[in-house]
Design a protein around this motif. Structure first.
Motif, mmCIF file in Angstrom:
data_model
loop_
_atom_site.group_PDB
_atom_site.id
_atom_site.type_symbol
_atom_site.label_atom_id
_atom_site.label_comp_id
_atom_site.label_asym_id
_atom_site.label_seq_id
_atom_site.Cartn_x
_atom_site.Cartn_y
_atom_site.Cartn_z
ATOM 1 N N SER A 69 -2.932 10.581 0.004
ATOM 2 C CA SER A 69 -2.708 9.081 0.288
ATOM 3 C C SER A 69 -3.385 8.702 1.171
ATOM 4 O O SER A 69 -3.579 9.218 2.468
ATOM 5 C CB SER A 69 -1.198 8.988 0.352
ATOM 6 N N LEU A 70 -4.100 7.258 1.190
ATOM 7 C CA LEU A 70 -4.707 6.694 2.285
ATOM 8 C C LEU A 70 -4.072 5.491 2.847
ATOM 9 O O LEU A 70 -3.537 4.629 2.037
ATOM 10 C CB LEU A 70 -6.069 5.924 1.708
ATOM 11 N N PRO B 124 -10.477 5.913 -5.888
ATOM 12 C CA PRO B 124 -9.646 5.016 -6.994
ATOM 13 C C PRO B 124 -8.598 4.476 -6.639
ATOM 14 O O PRO B 124 -7.574 5.231 -6.015
ATOM 15 C CB PRO B 124 -9.671 5.830 -8.143
ATOM 16 N N SER B 125 -8.152 2.913 -6.912
ATOM 17 C CA SER B 125 -6.859 2.498 -6.600
ATOM 18 C C SER B 125 -6.030 2.247 -7.909
ATOM 19 O O SER B 125 -4.924 1.708 -7.733
ATOM 20 C CB SER B 125 -7.098 1.214 -5.628
ATOM 21 N N ALA B 126 -6.968 2.395 -8.942
ATOM 22 C CA ALA B 126 -6.024 1.984 -10.323
ATOM 23 C C ALA B 126 -5.842 3.490 -11.077
ATOM 24 O O ALA B 126 -6.535 4.602 -10.780
ATOM 25 C CB ALA B 126 -6.814 1.341 -11.231
ATOM 26 N N TRP B 127 -4.757 3.691 -11.698
ATOM 27 C CA TRP B 127 -4.658 4.829 -12.382
ATOM 28 C C TRP B 127 -5.063 4.620 -13.979
ATOM 29 O O TRP B 127 -4.793 3.588 -14.438
ATOM 30 C CB TRP B 127 -2.968 5.014 -12.529
ATOM 31 N N GLU C 212 8.945 4.312 10.116
ATOM 32 C CA GLU C 212 10.117 3.522 9.463
ATOM 33 C C GLU C 212 9.606 3.024 7.974
ATOM 34 O O GLU C 212 10.528 2.924 6.978
ATOM 35 C CB GLU C 212 10.261 2.374 10.299
ATOM 36 N N THR C 213 8.386 2.721 7.688
ATOM 37 C CA THR C 213 8.001 2.245 6.501
ATOM 38 C C THR C 213 7.552 3.240 5.570
ATOM 39 O O THR C 213 7.469 2.946 4.361
ATOM 40 C CB THR C 213 6.746 1.393 6.697
ATOM 41 N N THR C 214 7.671 4.689 5.793
ATOM 42 C CA THR C 214 7.051 5.639 4.725
ATOM 43 C C THR C 214 8.275 5.783 3.824
ATOM 44 O O THR C 214 9.379 5.839 4.279
ATOM 45 C CB THR C 214 7.183 7.007 5.553
ATOM 46 N N ARG C 215 7.596 5.777 2.640
ATOM 47 C CA ARG C 215 8.653 5.925 1.474
ATOM 48 C C ARG C 215 8.313 7.239 0.725
ATOM 49 O O ARG C 215 9.186 7.729 0.011
ATOM 50 C CB ARG C 215 8.338 4.806 0.438
ATOM 51 N N GLU D 192 -4.271 -2.991 5.528
ATOM 52 C CA GLU D 192 -3.759 -3.954 4.403
ATOM 53 C C GLU D 192 -2.926 -3.309 3.230
ATOM 54 O O GLU D 192 -2.852 -3.838 2.152
ATOM 55 C CB GLU D 192 -5.084 -4.687 3.914
ATOM 56 N N GLY D 193 -2.536 -1.958 3.437
ATOM 57 C CA GLY D 193 -1.913 -1.472 2.167
ATOM 58 C C GLY D 193 -2.130 0.084 2.218
ATOM 59 O O GLY D 193 -2.860 0.638 3.004
#
Length: 184
Positions: free
Chosen positions: A91-92, A1-4, A44-47, A96-97
């Motif tokens: 986390s996937l 699922p991508s929505a909470w 570098e992009t990992t938050r 594209e995101g």
């Protein structure tokens, strides 16, 4: 699922507001490792930094610490966020995101092992002798503070320039060789 679900988002906001930059009370069983040099290595992009490493060297060998963000301290079993995270399991990261396991206000803030911030963790400290043989380990809840965040490129560059990174690289190579010779 991508929505909470609305319940999971409400719980997420409650946790974020309750935290408000301060750690929950540290129990006596949680070891304070904030003076230990701990570093993370990510892109570098990992938050949402969820793991970090430490190294203590001595004449008789070394202690390597692996420190994992202690999400369970904030998200209790059976709660809406726990159920949502169980459906995702991780986390996937997609071209594209990203579909995070937990809402980003948590995973990229209070549950992230951010550089210079005190964070709750579960630590695994592994002891090696001078010949790089594993001699023991302990697992315990802790409080850590990441001293430095490295990118993969920076860490790779330090393998030849830093004795600690060189040591960790040799240790990893040694352990890999042992696994392969044992049939892995």
């Amino acid at each position: 699922p991508s929505a909470w679900t609305p319940e999971a988002l409400k719980q997420s906001e409650h946790i974020r507001q309750s935290f408000n930059g301060a750690l929950p009370p540290v129990l006596p069983l949680r070891r304070d490792l904030q003076n230990l040099t701990v570093f993370s290595i990510d892109s570098e992009t990992t938050r949402d930094v969820d793991d970090a490493v430490s190294l203590e060297r001595a004449d008789e060998g070394s202690r390597v610490g692996i420190h994992i963000a202690d999400v369970a301290e904030f998200i209790l079993p059976g709660t809406p966020l726990d159920k949502e995270a169980s459906e995702r399991t991780a986390s996937l990261y997609l071209p594209e995101g990203k579909i995070p396991m937990l809402p980003t206000p948590l995973s990229e803030d209070i549950l992230s092992l951010a550089e210079g911030q005190s964070r709750l963790a579960v630590s695994i400290v592994i002891q090696f002798d001078r010949s790089l043989n594993l001699t023991g380990f302990t697992i315990f809840p802790s409080v850590i503070r990441v001293s430095r965040r490295y990118t993969y490129a920076e860490a790779n560059g330090l393998i030849s320039d830093s004795s600690d990174f060189s040591y960790l690289y040799e240790l990893a190579r040694h352990l890999r060789e042992k696994r392969i010779s044992a049939g892995a």
